[in-house]
Design an enzyme around this catalytic site. Sequence first.
Site, PDB file in Angstrom:
ATOM      1  N   GLU A 157       1.630  14.323 -28.502  1.00  0.00           N
ATOM      2  CA  GLU A 157       0.287  13.753 -28.543  1.00  0.00           C
ATOM      3  C   GLU A 157       0.324  12.237 -28.493  1.00  0.00           C
ATOM      4  OE1 GLU A 157      -2.382  15.354 -28.195  1.00  0.00           O
ATOM      5  OE2 GLU A 157      -1.712  17.396 -28.512  1.00  0.00           O
TER       6      GLU A 157
ATOM      7  N   ARG B  63      -1.397  10.312 -25.305  1.00  0.00           N
ATOM      8  CA  ARG B  63      -2.596   9.558 -25.644  1.00  0.00           C
ATOM      9  C   ARG B  63      -2.323   8.066 -25.789  1.00  0.00           C
ATOM     10  NH1 ARG B  63      -6.752  13.288 -29.103  1.00  0.00           N
ATOM     11  NH2 ARG B  63      -5.743  15.300 -28.798  1.00  0.00           N
TER      12      ARG B  63
ATOM     13  N   ASP C 219       0.468  25.465 -21.183  1.00  0.00           N
ATOM     14  CA  ASP C 219      -0.348  24.951 -20.083  1.00  0.00           C
ATOM     15  C   ASP C 219       0.261  23.802 -19.292  1.00  0.00           C
ATOM     16  OD1 ASP C 219      -0.574  23.372 -22.333  1.00  0.00           O
ATOM     17  OD2 ASP C 219      -2.754  23.236 -22.311  1.00  0.00           O
TER      18      ASP C 219
ATOM     19  N   GLU D 187     -11.046  20.480 -19.906  1.00  0.00           N
ATOM     20  CA  GLU D 187     -10.311  21.154 -18.833  1.00  0.00           C
ATOM     21  C   GLU D 187     -11.204  21.652 -17.694  1.00  0.00           C
ATOM     22  OE1 GLU D 187      -7.827  20.623 -22.169  1.00  0.00           O
ATOM     23  OE2 GLU D 187      -9.727  21.761 -22.102  1.00  0.00           O
TER      24      GLU D 187
ATOM     25  N   THR E 236      -1.946  14.413 -18.492  1.00  0.00           N
ATOM     26  CA  THR E 236      -2.692  15.519 -19.080  1.00  0.00           C
ATOM     27  C   THR E 236      -3.754  15.049 -20.065  1.00  0.00           C
ATOM     28  OG1 THR E 236      -2.387  17.768 -19.974  1.00  0.00           O
ATOM     29  CG2 THR E 236      -1.188  15.964 -21.060  1.00  0.00           C
TER      30      THR E 236
END
Length: 697
Positions: free
Chosen positions: A252, A256, A401, A574, A662
């Site tokens: 993360e 990010r 994913d 998404e 992503t």
Amino acid sequence: MIRDPFNIHKKNVFRATAARAAQSVSDTVVQVGTQALDMSFSVPKNVPNFGAAGREFEDRAWASVSGPRPGKGKGIMDGVQDRVNGLFDKKALPMYKDKPYLYAPSLRKRPMWKRKRILGSGALFLFFFLYMAGFFSSSSDNTLQTTPSSGWLWSSVAQEKGGHDWAKRRELVVEAFELSWDAYVRYAWGYDEYHPVEKTGRKMSPEGLGWIIIDSLDTMMIMNLTSRLEHARKWLTTSLTWDQNQDVSTFETTIRMLGGLLAAHYLSNEFPELAPIAGDDPGSPGEDLYLEKAKDLGDRLLSAFDTPSGIPYSSVNLEKYKGIPSHDDMGAASTAEATSVQLEFKYLAKLTGERYFWDAAEKVMQVIDDNHPEDGLVPIYIYPTNGEFRGENIRLGSRGDSYYEYLIKQYLQTQKSEKVYLDMWEESLKGIRKHLITYTEPSGFTIVAERPDGLKQRLFPKMDHLVCFLPGTIALAVTEGLPESEARKLPSWSKKKEEEMELAKELMHTCWATYKYMATGLAAEITHFNIADPPLPESAAHNAPQEFDPDPEAEWRKDFIVKANDVHNLQRPETVESLFYMWRITGDEKYREWGWEMFKSFMNYTAVPEGGGFTSLSNANVIPPKIKDNMESFWLAETLKYMYLLFSPNDLLPLDKIVLNTEAHPFPRFEMGRLFSTGWERKPAPKESEAKAQVKE
């Protein structure tokens, strides 16, 4: 000089007079310039029920354990909020990652902040009188809406004007971002979490990590929000430090924070006309601020890769430069998390010339492939200790994913020079079609199911909302970022590409159906489906309805099942992400229209009273919805960004020139040059090796 963010709307805030505040709701008159508009309104049916008795316990308890708001003095409960955080919300994800009510919102660039009034002794009922004043706007659609109900709403547009005016719609997205950002600035500046209803924040570390600030930098650039970007940049300069004794998620923090800083560096250098800041000019002090912060963070995150196998640990201590194994799952890491940091570290390597970033990220891909996953489908856990998979759970939802997403994007990032990742992608997509694609009953929607016990075991008809990244990713892979009309003219176009594009369109239709199924028009976190027994193969005939009958008893609704524990909506991006790709690639305007409808549902059902911004929902399948008091950083970094790009001209961040990580942070495609190369080759599967050995003998 940095403008005071608390005075951004000052000019408009004081435009409302005491007389207007006391004015009767039914006789409301708004002055827009010199024109008076007489409007009457009915109380809306769609506002969240903020006082519902069934509201989640952690939301009710929040105020009693919360620390002071930023800028307030410390109380006796100071710090308790951080210590007990999470105790009341065991089901919530960690901070990382049907008949819609046709109510058309009208956002304002400079909304009037409302006053809350408590009526009645004993405060048995709490009413919010919310007064909207006039705004400087070229649109005559701006109207005043007030309501004596316990909720809040955007001012209504009786009839949307301008038709398909995408520029106007894009501006409404900007205004939604402005309201969200300004609420965060006002109530939780510098904090890593923001709770819009209680208007409180929480830090994830002693000094804060800039979780929301850094994740939003490139969105503000793309939207040309210069003054807000200046304020954020000043916080990075004066307050941000990674030298904190804090454990953070490797994945993360990479997608990010590292991704956000790298994207900000890219945009500020390659597109200086976007939200230009003096400190970004070449040769000016601080011009490398984003890259310097990224390099410092990257060095700390790299310690997570110091494992026996090269698979990174799930967490890292920033101050100690120390990787930390997962405390759950017998120490296994999430496969998707370990394999979705490559775009970031490879771009950091390219910018700094430090190959060790490249090598660490690339090693992970070799370890994964050396496991020879069957048909390219990877189990969702892997051990950093020995690099072997744990279990046989196969899915494209959580923990699976973005492995698949980053295969094709790594290929595109280095200008299609690393064919190994294209081969891995094509093998995986073939495996998805063979093992996971099936169709619902009775209507024939296309879904991506799960194999929780391995490819030889039962098919589980369930899709996380996270799976809806796939339609856009498939379309991107088919055309490599070109419009479909151009890709079809190339010699490389084939029947296989035709079939894959059709699959992308069918999956996009299913993802949109999960929105249409819900009462608010906002999809559930997880949707289950009715399927045949045995499940139909991908080759089976199917023909899902293209229109969605709003009748609650409509036949198509029988295909969908949303369980009570799955009805929450976390503002996830998404589906709109895939809508963006599908619009750019196919040119079919229905994808834009679906995005606009989704945007209106977000505005209509997730708005918070008193200028708090927008919140997640704990139940998106009832009207009024039940709220979950949290604004995810990806609401600003992804969901609203993708909305903005969906409504923008196609030459803004063209898909054949960039890759989006992503977390929707844009990076350039680049040539590897002499310093970098693919340092590994695929090994034949054991059976293939034995066969080749026998042939040689």
